[in-house]
Motif scaffolding. Structure first.
Motif, PDB file in Angstrom:
ATOM      1  N   ARG A   9      47.860  13.258  29.416  1.00 44.46           N
ATOM      2  CA  ARG A   9      47.987  12.892  28.003  1.00 44.46           C
ATOM      3  C   ARG A   9      47.434  13.979  27.081  1.00 44.46           C
ATOM      4  O   ARG A   9      47.850  15.120  27.114  1.00 44.46           O
ATOM      5  CB  ARG A   9      47.315  11.537  27.761  1.00 44.46           C
ATOM      6  CG  ARG A   9      47.891  10.404  28.623  1.00 44.46           C
ATOM      7  CD  ARG A   9      47.173   9.105  28.420  1.00 44.46           C
ATOM      8  NE  ARG A   9      47.611   8.093  29.359  1.00 44.46           N
ATOM      9  CZ  ARG A   9      48.588   7.216  29.148  1.00 44.46           C
ATOM     10  NH1 ARG A   9      49.241   7.263  28.004  1.00 44.46           N
ATOM     11  NH2 ARG A   9      48.918   6.325  30.059  1.00 44.46           N
ATOM     12  N   GLY A  10      46.481  13.583  26.182  1.00 37.62           N
ATOM     13  CA  GLY A  10      45.876  14.533  25.254  1.00 37.62           C
ATOM     14  C   GLY A  10      44.887  15.418  25.983  1.00 37.62           C
ATOM     15  O   GLY A  10      43.762  15.000  26.251  1.00 37.62           O
ATOM     16  N   LYS A  11      45.289  16.634  26.277  1.00 35.71           N
ATOM     17  CA  LYS A  11      44.501  17.491  27.171  1.00 35.71           C
ATOM     18  C   LYS A  11      43.670  18.537  26.457  1.00 35.71           C
ATOM     19  O   LYS A  11      42.897  19.262  27.098  1.00 35.71           O
ATOM     20  CB  LYS A  11      45.435  18.189  28.159  1.00 35.71           C
ATOM     21  CG  LYS A  11      46.491  19.076  27.500  1.00 35.71           C
ATOM     22  CD  LYS A  11      47.485  19.578  28.519  1.00 35.71           C
ATOM     23  CE  LYS A  11      48.546  20.476  27.868  1.00 35.71           C
ATOM     24  NZ  LYS A  11      49.352  19.746  26.860  1.00 35.71           N
ATOM     25  N   GLN A  68      43.252  14.320  30.226  1.00 39.18           N
ATOM     26  CA  GLN A  68      42.595  13.185  29.580  1.00 39.18           C
ATOM     27  C   GLN A  68      41.969  12.227  30.583  1.00 39.18           C
ATOM     28  O   GLN A  68      40.901  11.669  30.326  1.00 39.18           O
ATOM     29  CB  GLN A  68      43.577  12.441  28.676  1.00 39.18           C
ATOM     30  CG  GLN A  68      42.909  11.325  27.884  1.00 39.18           C
ATOM     31  CD  GLN A  68      43.804  10.730  26.832  1.00 39.18           C
ATOM     32  OE1 GLN A  68      44.531  11.450  26.133  1.00 39.18           O
ATOM     33  NE2 GLN A  68      43.798   9.417  26.708  1.00 39.18           N
ATOM     34  N   ASP A 105      43.829   6.250  17.522  1.00 42.71           N
ATOM     35  CA  ASP A 105      45.266   6.033  17.322  1.00 42.71           C
ATOM     36  C   ASP A 105      45.571   4.698  16.666  1.00 42.71           C
ATOM     37  O   ASP A 105      46.667   4.516  16.123  1.00 42.71           O
ATOM     38  CB  ASP A 105      45.995   6.110  18.664  1.00 42.71           C
ATOM     39  CG  ASP A 105      46.115   7.535  19.178  1.00 42.71           C
ATOM     40  OD1 ASP A 105      45.700   8.457  18.466  1.00 42.71           O
ATOM     41  OD2 ASP A 105      46.623   7.723  20.304  1.00 42.71           O
ATOM     42  N   PRO A 142      51.718  15.596  19.123  1.00 43.28           N
ATOM     43  CA  PRO A 142      50.771  16.287  20.000  1.00 43.28           C
ATOM     44  C   PRO A 142      50.593  17.759  19.661  1.00 43.28           C
ATOM     45  O   PRO A 142      49.682  18.405  20.185  1.00 43.28           O
ATOM     46  CB  PRO A 142      51.398  16.117  21.390  1.00 43.28           C
ATOM     47  CG  PRO A 142      52.865  15.960  21.128  1.00 43.28           C
ATOM     48  CD  PRO A 142      52.950  15.202  19.836  1.00 43.28           C
ATOM     49  N   GLY A 181      47.055  19.820  19.165  1.00 40.98           N
ATOM     50  CA  GLY A 181      45.922  19.192  19.826  1.00 40.98           C
ATOM     51  C   GLY A 181      44.937  18.568  18.861  1.00 40.98           C
ATOM     52  O   GLY A 181      43.741  18.824  18.932  1.00 40.98           O
ATOM     53  N   GLY A 203      45.122  14.900  17.701  1.00 37.46           N
ATOM     54  CA  GLY A 203      44.969  13.453  17.720  1.00 37.46           C
ATOM     55  C   GLY A 203      43.719  12.968  18.414  1.00 37.46           C
ATOM     56  O   GLY A 203      42.903  12.243  17.838  1.00 37.46           O
ATOM     57  N   LEU A 204      43.518  13.354  19.680  1.00 37.61           N
ATOM     58  CA  LEU A 204      42.348  12.904  20.430  1.00 37.61           C
ATOM     59  C   LEU A 204      41.068  13.385  19.754  1.00 37.61           C
ATOM     60  O   LEU A 204      40.075  12.658  19.687  1.00 37.61           O
ATOM     61  CB  LEU A 204      42.436  13.407  21.865  1.00 37.61           C
ATOM     62  CG  LEU A 204      41.335  12.988  22.830  1.00 37.61           C
ATOM     63  CD1 LEU A 204      41.875  12.916  24.261  1.00 37.61           C
ATOM     64  CD2 LEU A 204      40.147  13.948  22.811  1.00 37.61           C
ATOM     65  N   ASN A 205      41.076  14.599  19.251  1.00 35.13           N
ATOM     66  CA  ASN A 205      39.879  15.162  18.635  1.00 35.13           C
ATOM     67  C   ASN A 205      39.505  14.428  17.362  1.00 35.13           C
ATOM     68  O   ASN A 205      38.333  14.117  17.129  1.00 35.13           O
ATOM     69  CB  ASN A 205      40.110  16.646  18.363  1.00 35.13           C
ATOM     70  CG  ASN A 205      40.264  17.442  19.641  1.00 35.13           C
ATOM     71  OD1 ASN A 205      39.296  17.891  20.226  1.00 35.13           O
ATOM     72  ND2 ASN A 205      41.506  17.605  20.106  1.00 35.13           N
ATOM     73  N   SER A 226      49.317  18.531  11.867  1.00 34.05           N
ATOM     74  CA  SER A 226      50.010  18.318  13.141  1.00 34.05           C
ATOM     75  C   SER A 226      51.518  18.342  12.955  1.00 34.05           C
ATOM     76  O   SER A 226      52.248  18.939  13.755  1.00 34.05           O
ATOM     77  CB  SER A 226      49.585  16.983  13.752  1.00 34.05           C
ATOM     78  OG  SER A 226      48.220  16.959  14.072  1.00 34.05           O
TER      79      SER A 226
END
Length: 470
Positions: A68-70, A134, A313, A320, A323, A325-327, A371
């Motif tokens: 996923r979000g790597k 992830q 989210d 994506p 990079g 979203g996760l951050n 993004s």
């Protein structure tokens, strides 16, 4: 107020002893976190180190699989250092490889995914994004959470949520009810909690074509490059095959141009590779995980409804590209954690919680725009993607009282300077406020590393401290 250095190793060996493994005290939790992805786990860690009774509910039977979000940006690595997990994260990953472009089975170019960035005054120990699958990121965060006495309850699906003046009641699919003083929806872009609250999400489709994402093994493909295959013109979209550090896997991303159906079976994944690259189906020896993704950018209309907050989210959905979203999601948790802790301990008034949406929603809106622009090749992956320059200067929590502010102002992230042989981040590490005296003033630094109050001397800071629980 803590102005002393914190012994990280001591903190890790001695988690707070007053927390029970199920996160409960007297049949009730202080904070119920719905979702055990990176957002929920990060928030759980931040609350656990403050002695807050928090319980994470995850509807799956395990942590979510897949790479996923790597990508972890430098600012998130700073957060992880504060949490005490950065060494494990660095050991589990690696820097982004150079990309090689393939055309008709030939290498036709190379480029770097992220542009080299000059320091620009941001000053960080971490200078480049770090790639960690992830699933491995989540394992590390879960281990730290449990080390601090927290827990994840798996197989617990939230079906509905209600609240009153005193707390929140979550109704599970099993019929069980859990009572909490506050709840946080960290249950993803299709958040059940957000929908139950009636909070709309506004946005746009970033790309009309869905993506197939999979973790695969291709022994004959070199692992020193990120392999990129532009659209062939034969009806197939692009593909990228990225080696995942610390594993034998590659992350495959395949655009399904002109199609809306996605075959996630191993044969379907092999076919997607063969249609877009010079590789054959047999070259893909194993498909370890697969999923679909439809790139869109969306922002929740609000991040709070009473005693329930949206994070990650559940509050903002990104392309994506870049990079981000996760951050952004982990930093939602970092912002909310200290505020919940201060209010629950009685050190700060409930009004402090209003500043979560005030601060994080504009950041999420900005990062969504970035993004989307990167996805559409309208912006580069440069300094802005590292997230070190994001600030809260316009926040009601940022009080600048100096007549002539210097470069570091209220609302700014404190740079990782070394002063008189002492690293500032060693002084800042831990869940407390820190008082710093530097050449250009006196600074009250928030637990998340941003300057809250700045003045020519400590005089006049008492009212601010009472407002924020410092």
């Amino acid at each position: 107020m803590n102005g002393d250095a914190v012994d990280t190793d001591t903190r890790r060996r001695n988690p707070r002893p007053d927390r029970r493994r199920d996160g409960r005290r007297d049949g009730r939790v202080d904070v119920l976190i719905v979702g055990a992805g990176p957002t929920g786990l990060a928030l759980g860690i931040d609350l656990a180190r403050r002695g807050v009774d928090a319980l994470l509910l995850e509807r799956g039977e395990t942590l979510a699989p897949g790479s996923r979000g790597k990508g972890l940006q430098p600012r998130t690595l700073e957060v992880y250092e504060d949490f005490g997990v950065v060494d494990e994260v660095l050991a589990a990953g690696g820097p982004y490889p150079v990309s090689v472009v393939w055309t008709d089975g030939r290498r036709t170019g190379e480029h770097r995914i992220f542009d080299p960035v000059e320091d620009g005054g941001e000053i960080s120990r971490f200078t480049v994004p770090w790639m960690v699958p992830q699933w491995r990121n989540q394992e590390i965060l879960r281990a730290r959470l449990e080390e601090l006495g927290g827990t994840v309850a798996f197989g617990r699906e939230v079906a509905g949520i209600g609240q009153d003046e005193d707390g929140v009641t979550a109704r599970l699919a099993s019929g069980e009810e859990i009572r909490a003083r506050y709840a946080v929806a960290a249950d993803g872009g299709r958040s059940t909690v957000r929908r139950a609250l009636g909070i709309a999400m506004s946005g746009e489709t970033v790309d009309p074509y869905p993506l197939l994402v999979a973790d695969v093994r291709i022994p004959g493909l070199g692992r020193d490059r990120w392999h990129v295959f532009p659209p062939s013109g034969q009806g197939a979209g692009y593909a990228s095959i990225c080696p995942l550090p610390g594993t034998e896997d590659f992350q495959l991303v395949a655009q399904l141009s002109g199609r809306t159906d996605i075959d996630l079976s191993p044969d379907g994944v092999r076919k997607a590779v063969a249609e877009r690259t010079h590789l054959s189906p047999a070259d893909v020896t194993e498909v370890r995980w697969s999923s679909e993704f439809r790139p869109r950018a969306a922002l929740a209309d609000r991040f709070r409804e009473g005693r329930v907050f949206l994070a990650g989210d559940a509050a903002h959905v990104h392309s994506p590209a870049g990079g981000q979203g996760l951050n952004t999601s982990v930093q939602d948790a970092y912002n909310l954690g200290w505020k919940l802790g201060a209010v629950l301990s009685g050190r700060a008034p409930q009004a402090l919680l209003d500043t979560y949406e005030e601060e994080r929603r504009p950041v999420a809106e900005h990062v969504l725009g970035l993004s989307t622009a990167i996805h559409r090749n309208q912006a580069r992956r440069g300094a802005g993607t590292r997230q070190l320059g994001l600030h809260y200067r316009e926040s009601s929590l940022s009080e600048e009282t100096r007549p002539a502010p210097g470069a570091l102002r209220a609302g700014d992230r404190v740079p990782d300077l070394t002063v008189d042989g002492v690293r500032l981040f060693d002084r800042l590490r831990g869940p407390d406020w820190t008082l710093l005296t530097l050449d250009d003033g006196v600074f009250l630094v928030r637990p998340d590393g941003y300057v809250g109050w700045a003045g020519p001397s400590v005089d006049g800071s008492d009212a601010y401290r009472a407002r924020v629980g410092a």
